[in-house]
Design an enzyme around this catalytic site. Sequence first.
Site, PDB file in Angstrom:
ATOM      1  N   ASP A  25       0.876  -1.171   0.000  1.00  0.00           N
ATOM      2  CA  ASP A  25       0.000   0.000   0.000  1.00  0.00           C
ATOM      3  C   ASP A  25       0.910   1.217   0.000  1.00  0.00           C
ATOM      4  O   ASP A  25       1.524   1.531   1.016  1.00  0.00           O
ATOM      5  CB  ASP A  25      -0.904  -0.036   1.245  1.00  0.00           C
ATOM      6  CG  ASP A  25      -1.753   1.233   1.375  1.00  0.00           C
ATOM      7  OD1 ASP A  25      -1.683   2.105   0.485  1.00  0.00           O
ATOM      8  OD2 ASP A  25      -2.488   1.339   2.376  1.00  0.00           O
ATOM      9  N   LYS A  87       3.147  11.245  -3.347  1.00  0.00           N
ATOM     10  CA  LYS A  87       2.064  10.640  -4.133  1.00  0.00           C
ATOM     11  C   LYS A  87       1.194  11.705  -4.806  1.00  0.00           C
ATOM     12  O   LYS A  87       0.643  11.472  -5.874  1.00  0.00           O
ATOM     13  CB  LYS A  87       1.211   9.779  -3.203  1.00  0.00           C
ATOM     14  CG  LYS A  87       0.173   8.914  -3.875  1.00  0.00           C
ATOM     15  CD  LYS A  87      -0.465   8.002  -2.849  1.00  0.00           C
ATOM     16  CE  LYS A  87      -1.537   7.113  -3.436  1.00  0.00           C
ATOM     17  NZ  LYS A  87      -2.108   6.226  -2.393  1.00  0.00           N
ATOM     18  N   GLU A 184      -7.228   0.696  -4.469  1.00  0.00           N
ATOM     19  CA  GLU A 184      -7.221   0.590  -3.011  1.00  0.00           C
ATOM     20  C   GLU A 184      -8.561   0.132  -2.425  1.00  0.00           C
ATOM     21  O   GLU A 184      -8.586  -0.796  -1.610  1.00  0.00           O
ATOM     22  CB  GLU A 184      -6.753   1.918  -2.398  1.00  0.00           C
ATOM     23  CG  GLU A 184      -5.250   2.110  -2.613  1.00  0.00           C
ATOM     24  CD  GLU A 184      -4.772   3.559  -2.504  1.00  0.00           C
ATOM     25  OE1 GLU A 184      -5.568   4.418  -2.080  1.00  0.00           O
ATOM     26  OE2 GLU A 184      -3.606   3.820  -2.840  1.00  0.00           O
ATOM     27  N   ASP A 206     -12.991   5.554   1.177  1.00  0.00           N
ATOM     28  CA  ASP A 206     -11.550   5.507   1.456  1.00  0.00           C
ATOM     29  C   ASP A 206     -10.975   6.921   1.431  1.00  0.00           C
ATOM     30  O   ASP A 206     -10.740   7.489   0.365  1.00  0.00           O
ATOM     31  CB  ASP A 206     -10.879   4.615   0.402  1.00  0.00           C
ATOM     32  CG  ASP A 206      -9.367   4.501   0.591  1.00  0.00           C
ATOM     33  OD1 ASP A 206      -8.808   5.172   1.480  1.00  0.00           O
ATOM     34  OD2 ASP A 206      -8.746   3.731  -0.172  1.00  0.00           O
TER      35      ASP A 206
END
Lengths: 621, 176
Positions: A25, A87, A184, A206
């Site tokens: 992850d 990211k 994800e 999420d």
Amino acid sequence: MALFQIAEPGEAPLPHAFKRAIGIDLGTTNSLVATVRNGLAVVLPDEEGRPLVPSIVRYRPDGAIDVGYAAMAHQADDPQNTIVSVKRMMGRGLADLADDRRFPYRFHDTPGMVRIGTRAGVKSPVEISADLLRALRARGEASLGGPVDGAVVTVPAYFDDAQRQATKDAAKLAGLPILRLLNEPTAAAVAYGLDNASEGVYAVYDLGGGTFDISILRLTRGVFEVLATNGDSALGGDDFDHRVFCWIIEAAGLPPLSPADARLLLVKSRDAKEMLTGHDAAPLIATLSTGGKVDLTLTKDIFTEITRNLVAKTLPPLKRALRDAGVAPADVNGVVLVGGATRMPQVRRAVAEFFGQPPLTNLNPDEVVALGAAIQANKLAGNREGDDDWLLLDVIPLSLGLETMGGLAERIVPRNSTIPVARSQEFTTYRDGQTAMAIHVVQGERERVADCRSLARFELRGIPPMTAGAARIRVTFEVDADGLLAVSAREQTTGIEAAVTVKPSYGLSDDEISRMLEDSFAHAEDDMKARALAEVQVEADQIVAATRAALATDGDLLEERERAAIDAAVDAVIARRAGADHVALRSAVEALNRATGEFAGRRMDRSVRAALAGKRVDAVL
Amino acid sequence: MIDFADNFFDLFGLPPRYRVDDASLERAYRALQSQVHPDRFAGGTDAERRAALQSSARVNEAYRALKDPVLRAQHVLSLQGIEALAETDTSLPLDFLEQQLERREAADDAAAAGDVRTLSALVDAIVSEARDREALLAAALDDAHAYADARTQVRELTFLRKLAADIGAMQDALDD
């Protein structure tokens, strides 16, 4: 009694040998690596037992690279060389980062993706992410006792093609044998669904450090089907920290801050945010480099108030996802919360209110994505145990199309199409005698090309001169199981093939990646050659074993001549396998791949027919 | 590459009729995907992965074509050699067009006024009308074999669907 199998001398290792598989992850704030051990998915901790790796990379004055907690310790005193939240920059140009100027970095406005100046040189987000992934790979290898055979890396479901390609490039650069990019929320659904044997329609909400996804899935026996996904790839816990940071500046009446002080207050903001999950108030106390002092108290009520519109920003994607899925909030059987930011009480309240039911919280929102990725990696690597098999059917989050006359986007693959998907559309010329056509590939939901993300531009040349409107140019969009796009175009009417396949060009070219890989081994060229040889030898063994197995079961699909060609290609690989020339071996492997292409297609066809054979009976009602 | 016949019903082992049994279609789809999905070939050779990608994409397209009532009707017609959406004949009944024009104007007004409720009522009305028309389509295709009527129905349904999608985009825009 079971008999042990013994391979012939020189034969490839048994295809069913256990594979070292990991799930990663790769988060905005924290990353994790997990694996399946004795049938159970587990997160791999560091020596001190800490499961999370802060997603922070520091380029040290002595040339070394720190990742995780070691880098975190210097984010305030060395902010320009300590990169957090990389990211957010993946697959993004400087213009896209308008909201992210709060980062104290020396940004370089390079075409395609932004780059950051550090003391170790100018780094692209792909290189920085690769440094993170190397550390995660090392943790996996230390724990599994050898090189990783396959990895699944997760990405936000709402990541577009540029962001996905950048992530895959980073994995390649880190030397990770990547099996799949997995969304994800889908990873979370796998971990949750398998664990709870759930059936029905589930929503996965999420909210991570820097990205927000909502996926609506239908879980039925052995199938995880994503019905729709939506989100915001620049909304997450980071933004809540930043709201607190802005509140401090205003409340304390601070002048413009140095990068170090800004970083210090952002860290304090985050601590306060986390404290407010379990408390009614959090102290904010700091001494700045100027000698100035901050001494404030942030209450729960103020925090809720200053972040109200961030929480509200998650609701339109929720509505869109449900509408696309054709599902009403009341039809949802359960709402799964993923991502550390869903610990905030105001987020939980908003979700509960929207769906009219309390969300499920019987899992660790930080770990569930990595666990799902590990479970999928284990399966893709071929370590499946027993009969427990399942199928993941995922979708693309954003529509894909082309620019047509007038700057309008023509949609070819609509959002929420199940992947893999291949779809074609025909276009024609608008001028007499036109011999070339510019093809501009875009992604997004807006009608005007200018409002969509530009993915690639290429030209189809060699169209035979014809009157306007006579040519038939067939443009094919193909999205693979990683959600990555390839586009090809071909002129149809004359049979003249002028086809071209592109991979979108924002990220790094394959050449750039191999140059970087070479650079990282430059100090030891022999090492590099040895590594290249070892890698291609493993590949050669695999393909020879796979080809032999295929010939044994389905050899009857081949004519004698075809069979001979494949046998010859196998022999060529085996002959070169003994030598030390990795380039020659690579070309023999590629030749064998080409020689078996048609065979693989026929075998697929046979398995389709076999699958149907059992279905016909009940189909005839 | 797999040479699937252009008959998607064959691919799923179903009789070539408009009325399909959803459960059988779904079972066949899953059985096929569990054979050809790229996840089964993640560790395979380049050739295998390529073949899996193409086959799986093809199965997805075929499934979409049979699951969706309008696409399925188009497919049934195309098996009869009739191209429902041929560009050579794009005519639609005038009263139908008038009614849709009214709906579009109502939607434009509602969008301008930020009236989410009216937009969603318009979509509901279109969806329910489409469902009624699908029943007519089933009778025309499977019972009466009245392909010319079916063709008009398909074109009207395609038009309605485009209208519903446009109103959906208006709803999306109002959410933000």
